[in-house]
Design a protein around this motif. Structure first.
Motif, PDB file in Angstrom:
ATOM      1  N   PHE A 293      -4.634  -2.558  -7.698  1.00  0.00           N
ATOM      2  CA  PHE A 293      -3.888  -3.082  -8.830  1.00  0.00           C
ATOM      3  C   PHE A 293      -3.842  -4.607  -8.739  1.00  0.00           C
ATOM      4  O   PHE A 293      -3.443  -5.158  -7.712  1.00  0.00           O
TER       5      PHE A 293
ATOM      6  N   VAL B 141      -7.187   3.056  -5.329  1.00  0.00           N
ATOM      7  CA  VAL B 141      -6.918   2.367  -6.593  1.00  0.00           C
ATOM      8  C   VAL B 141      -6.329   0.999  -6.272  1.00  0.00           C
ATOM      9  O   VAL B 141      -5.318   0.907  -5.568  1.00  0.00           O
TER      10      VAL B 141
ATOM     11  N   GLU C 134      -3.288   7.684 -14.172  1.00  0.00           N
ATOM     12  CA  GLU C 134      -3.566   8.850 -13.334  1.00  0.00           C
ATOM     13  C   GLU C 134      -4.491   9.836 -14.046  1.00  0.00           C
ATOM     14  O   GLU C 134      -5.483  10.312 -13.476  1.00  0.00           O
TER      15      GLU C 134
ATOM     16  N   ARG D  33       0.847  -1.196   0.000  1.00  0.00           N
ATOM     17  CA  ARG D  33       0.000   0.000   0.000  1.00  0.00           C
ATOM     18  C   ARG D  33       0.881   1.244   0.000  1.00  0.00           C
ATOM     19  O   ARG D  33       1.803   1.353   0.805  1.00  0.00           O
TER      20      ARG D  33
ATOM     21  N   ALA E 248       0.997   6.993  -6.798  1.00  0.00           N
ATOM     22  CA  ALA E 248       0.750   7.118  -5.358  1.00  0.00           C
ATOM     23  C   ALA E 248       0.699   8.548  -4.819  1.00  0.00           C
ATOM     24  O   ALA E 248      -0.028   8.782  -3.837  1.00  0.00           O
TER      25      ALA E 248
ATOM     26  N   CYS F   8      -3.036   3.730  -3.095  1.00  0.00           N
ATOM     27  CA  CYS F   8      -2.820   2.623  -4.020  1.00  0.00           C
ATOM     28  C   CYS F   8      -2.589   1.313  -3.276  1.00  0.00           C
ATOM     29  O   CYS F   8      -1.778   1.241  -2.350  1.00  0.00           O
TER      30      CYS F   8
ATOM     31  N   MET G 247       2.939   2.184  -9.345  1.00  0.00           N
ATOM     32  CA  MET G 247       2.401   2.782  -8.119  1.00  0.00           C
ATOM     33  C   MET G 247       3.227   3.985  -7.680  1.00  0.00           C
ATOM     34  O   MET G 247       2.680   4.968  -7.175  1.00  0.00           O
TER      35      MET G 247
END
Length: 270
Positions: free
Chosen positions: A22, A20, A259, A12, A41, A46, A37
């Protein structure tokens, strides 16, 4: 599903109200997403998860079927996010993300599919693919992992890696440490030949959808043209300088594309 105590092995990064998630591809792990990320991030919360049977997510008994994976994923959403999240999935992860979005459309704010097929429509072709995947699964459990993985990355879909031998070697080395028994189960259970085609659902999804492929991946760039024709609501993007493994070959550009898409989705501009 019976699993190890850590049901959600994850990485994370970042912060913010928008979450978000993944999802990596077959053979992969949550760490695959770190370069992307790092780009995303600063603006979002994330989360990269290990899918069942992959990375640190070892399952005690049999792996779940696709319905079970979707249930596990929604449990992760409730536990880790608590709100509808943005989903990003590569290859197998994209297939799972699309199935999740079809099952739980109200829980997905936006959907980004990277090198991910909506499925195989023709029943005969689906059967052939299932038989092919069964052969790979048998090899994974009976032959040295390095030998099988070297052949795996020689498939035409990974042709761009021939010009990137260091990346190819790194992939083989990292993937060789996986649990081959569980990876073989995953291929049998969630491979394109074993799950329904979702082509007819692309136009029905209520959330913004983005589909991405690398320009050096002819099969998937052609797929992108078909998606654009059949579901013009889907935002099709082609990333230069990448083949099938877009997230590993061009992580900065992919991160920027994700993004921008999420920001525009928040504004209602997709």
């Amino acid at each position: 599903m019976s699993a190890e105590p850590n049901l959600f092995p994850l990485i994370r990064k970042g912060h913010g109200p928008e979450v978000v998630v993944f999802l990596h591809g077959f053979l992969g792990a949550k760490e695959d997403w770190l370069p992307v990320m790092n780009r995303v991030a600063p603006k979002f919360d994330c989360i990269a998860l290990d899918l069942p049977g992959h990375g640190e997510h070892r399952v005690n008994n049999v792996l779940p079927d696709m319905a079970g994976v979707i249930a596990w994923l929604d449990k992760a959403r409730r536990s880790l996010a608590g709100v509808a999240w943005h989903m990003v999935g590569y290859s197998l992860g994209g297939r799972i993300a699309l199935a999740y979005a079809c099952e739980h459309p109200g829980h997905v704010q936006s959907l980004t599919l990277v090198s991910a097929s909506p499925g195989i429509e023709n029943i005969t072709e689906r059967t052939k693919r299932r038989e092919c995947d069964a052969g790979w699964a048998n090899d994974l459990t009976s032959l040295p992992p390095e030998m099988v993985l070297a052949r795996w990355y020689e498939q035409p879909v990974f042709s761009s890696l021939r010009a990137k031998p260091d990346l190819r070697s790194d992939l083989i080395a990292r993937r060789s440490s996986g649990n081959m028994l569980q990876l073989a189960e995953a291929l049998r259970a969630w491979g394109p030949g074993s799950v329904p085609s979702l082509w007819n659902r692309l136009n029905t999804l209520p959330m913004p959808v983005q589909w991405i492929a690398g320009e050096g991946d002819p099969l998937y760039t052609a797929m992108g043209e078909r998606i654009h024709a059949l579901a013009p609501v889907v935002d099709v993007r082609i990333i230069a300088g990448a083949g099938h493994t877009v997230h590993l070959e061009q992580p900065d550009e992919l991160g920027h594309t994700i993004e921008r898409f999420i920001i525009n989705a928040q504004k209602g501009e997709t």
